[in-house]
Design a protein around this motif. Sequence first.
Motif, short mmCIF file in Angstrom:
data_model
loop_
_atom_site.label_atom_id
_atom_site.label_comp_id
_atom_site.label_asym_id
_atom_site.label_seq_id
_atom_site.Cartn_x
_atom_site.Cartn_y
_atom_site.Cartn_z
N SER A 169 0.76 -1.05 0.07
CA SER A 169 -0.21 0.12 0.15
C SER A 169 0.82 0.98 -0.32
O SER A 169 2.13 0.66 0.66
N GLY A 170 0.45 2.61 -1.05
CA GLY A 170 1.40 3.61 -1.08
C GLY A 170 2.25 3.62 -1.69
O GLY A 170 2.89 4.60 -2.22
N VAL A 171 2.08 2.52 -2.61
CA VAL A 171 3.01 2.44 -3.50
C VAL A 171 2.26 2.27 -5.09
O VAL A 171 0.96 1.10 -4.81
N GLU A 172 2.07 3.21 -6.49
CA GLU A 172 1.26 2.98 -7.07
C GLU A 172 2.33 3.03 -8.33
O GLU A 172 3.72 3.15 -8.80
N VAL A 173 1.82 1.59 -8.95
CA VAL A 173 2.36 1.08 -10.34
C VAL A 173 1.97 0.83 -11.58
O VAL A 173 0.28 0.87 -12.14
N ASN A 174 2.13 1.98 -12.57
CA ASN A 174 1.45 2.03 -13.69
C ASN A 174 1.74 1.61 -15.11
O ASN A 174 3.81 1.21 -14.90
N ILE A 175 1.98 -0.04 -15.82
CA ILE A 175 2.79 -0.67 -17.20
C ILE A 175 1.82 0.44 -17.85
O ILE A 175 0.54 0.12 -18.38
N ASP A 176 3.11 0.71 -18.49
CA ASP A 176 2.49 1.66 -20.50
C ASP A 176 3.38 1.38 -22.01
O ASP A 176 4.17 0.92 -21.59
N GLY A 177 2.62 -0.03 -22.20
CA GLY A 177 3.19 -0.57 -23.23
C GLY A 177 4.67 -1.30 -22.31
O GLY A 177 4.75 -2.34 -21.78
N SER A 178 6.06 -1.09 -22.80
CA SER A 178 7.12 -1.86 -22.26
C SER A 178 7.33 -1.39 -21.20
O SER A 178 8.46 -1.15 -20.84
N LEU B 115 10.20 5.64 -9.87
CA LEU B 115 11.13 5.13 -10.78
C LEU B 115 10.78 4.63 -12.12
O LEU B 115 9.87 4.28 -12.09
N SER B 116 11.98 4.58 -13.20
CA SER B 116 10.23 3.51 -14.20
C SER B 116 11.94 2.79 -15.18
O SER B 116 13.01 2.56 -14.59
N HIS B 117 11.65 1.89 -15.83
CA HIS B 117 12.39 0.84 -15.97
C HIS B 117 11.69 0.24 -17.72
O HIS B 117 10.12 0.18 -17.58
N ALA B 118 12.18 0.33 -18.53
CA ALA B 118 11.66 0.33 -19.98
C ALA B 118 12.08 -1.18 -20.16
O ALA B 118 12.98 -2.56 -19.95
N VAL B 119 11.27 -2.47 -20.35
CA VAL B 119 11.01 -3.84 -20.38
C VAL B 119 11.46 -4.97 -21.69
O VAL B 119 11.25 -4.02 -22.88
N PRO C 19 10.95 -9.15 -26.02
CA PRO C 19 9.80 -10.74 -25.48
C PRO C 19 9.67 -10.23 -24.50
O PRO C 19 8.58 -11.33 -23.91
N ILE C 20 9.60 -10.22 -23.36
CA ILE C 20 9.06 -9.98 -22.35
C ILE C 20 7.56 -8.90 -21.62
O ILE C 20 7.12 -8.10 -22.48
N GLU C 21 7.29 -9.55 -20.95
CA GLU C 21 5.15 -9.28 -20.17
C GLU C 21 5.75 -9.04 -18.87
O GLU C 21 5.51 -10.33 -18.62
N VAL C 22 4.49 -8.10 -19.84
CA VAL C 22 4.46 -7.75 -17.42
C VAL C 22 2.92 -7.31 -17.81
O VAL C 22 2.43 -6.32 -17.73
N SER C 23 1.98 -7.69 -16.09
CA SER C 23 1.36 -7.46 -16.52
C SER C 23 0.39 -7.03 -14.67
O SER C 23 1.38 -7.56 -13.77
N LEU C 24 -0.11 -6.52 -14.80
CA LEU C 24 -0.91 -5.96 -13.22
C LEU C 24 -1.78 -6.52 -12.83
O LEU C 24 -3.11 -6.09 -13.53
N GLU C 25 -2.32 -7.25 -12.36
CA GLU C 25 -4.04 -7.72 -11.82
C GLU C 25 -4.20 -8.14 -10.07
O GLU C 25 -3.51 -8.26 -9.28
N GLU C 26 -5.03 -6.97 -9.39
CA GLU C 26 -4.96 -7.35 -8.64
C GLU C 26 -3.53 -7.28 -7.28
O GLU C 26 -3.79 -8.15 -6.07
N GLY C 27 -3.54 -5.90 -7.48
CA GLY C 27 -1.86 -5.59 -5.77
C GLY C 27 -0.50 -6.87 -6.48
O GLY C 27 0.28 -6.92 -5.63
#
Length: 177
Positions: free
Chosen positions: A13-22, A33-37, A40-48
């Motif tokens: 809690s208190g951490v906000e994660v946004n995934i925008d493409g890669s 902080l930000s990181h370019a993935v 071939p690797i895919e990152v997804s955010l579901e329910e925390g």
Amino acid sequence: MSRIGRLPITVPSGVEVNIDGSNVYVKGPKGELSHAVARPIEVSLEEGTISVTRPNDERESRSLHGLTRTLISNMIVGVTEGFQKQLEVIGTGYRVQAKGSDLELALGYSHPVPVKAPEGISFSVEGNKVTVAGIDKQRVGEAAANIRKLRRPDPYKGKGVRYAGEVLRRKAGKAGK
């Protein structure tokens, strides 16, 4: 499957994660902080929880799978707790002083050695100990390594700049047989 890569990352809690493409953006109480993935690797955010997946079992995909998961996990730890490394300056006449946000080290050279604090890194000095702190693990490690590089520990007398808790292999001098 990669043992490290398949582990889910829980978002506190208190951490906000946004995934925008890669690109993955992490924002927390200490900063963002930000990181370019990698491709071939895919990152997804579901329910925390964040999950990192790979599309195939090719060598490159396997090597990037665990790496990407660890980098994202380090970003989350960095924006919540931060990272720090401690260095010790050991030797007769060797000392360290804080000059604002920068350091000035006397390491047996004919001149003092100034060290500028990189962006996002802070130094604190207590006696002969220096603490390098920040939210980006790689930058903290690199800044600490650059300070250590100024005068590496000597294997004969043990003088120099070393990490706290670092064990040196001492050599016998000329008299040792």
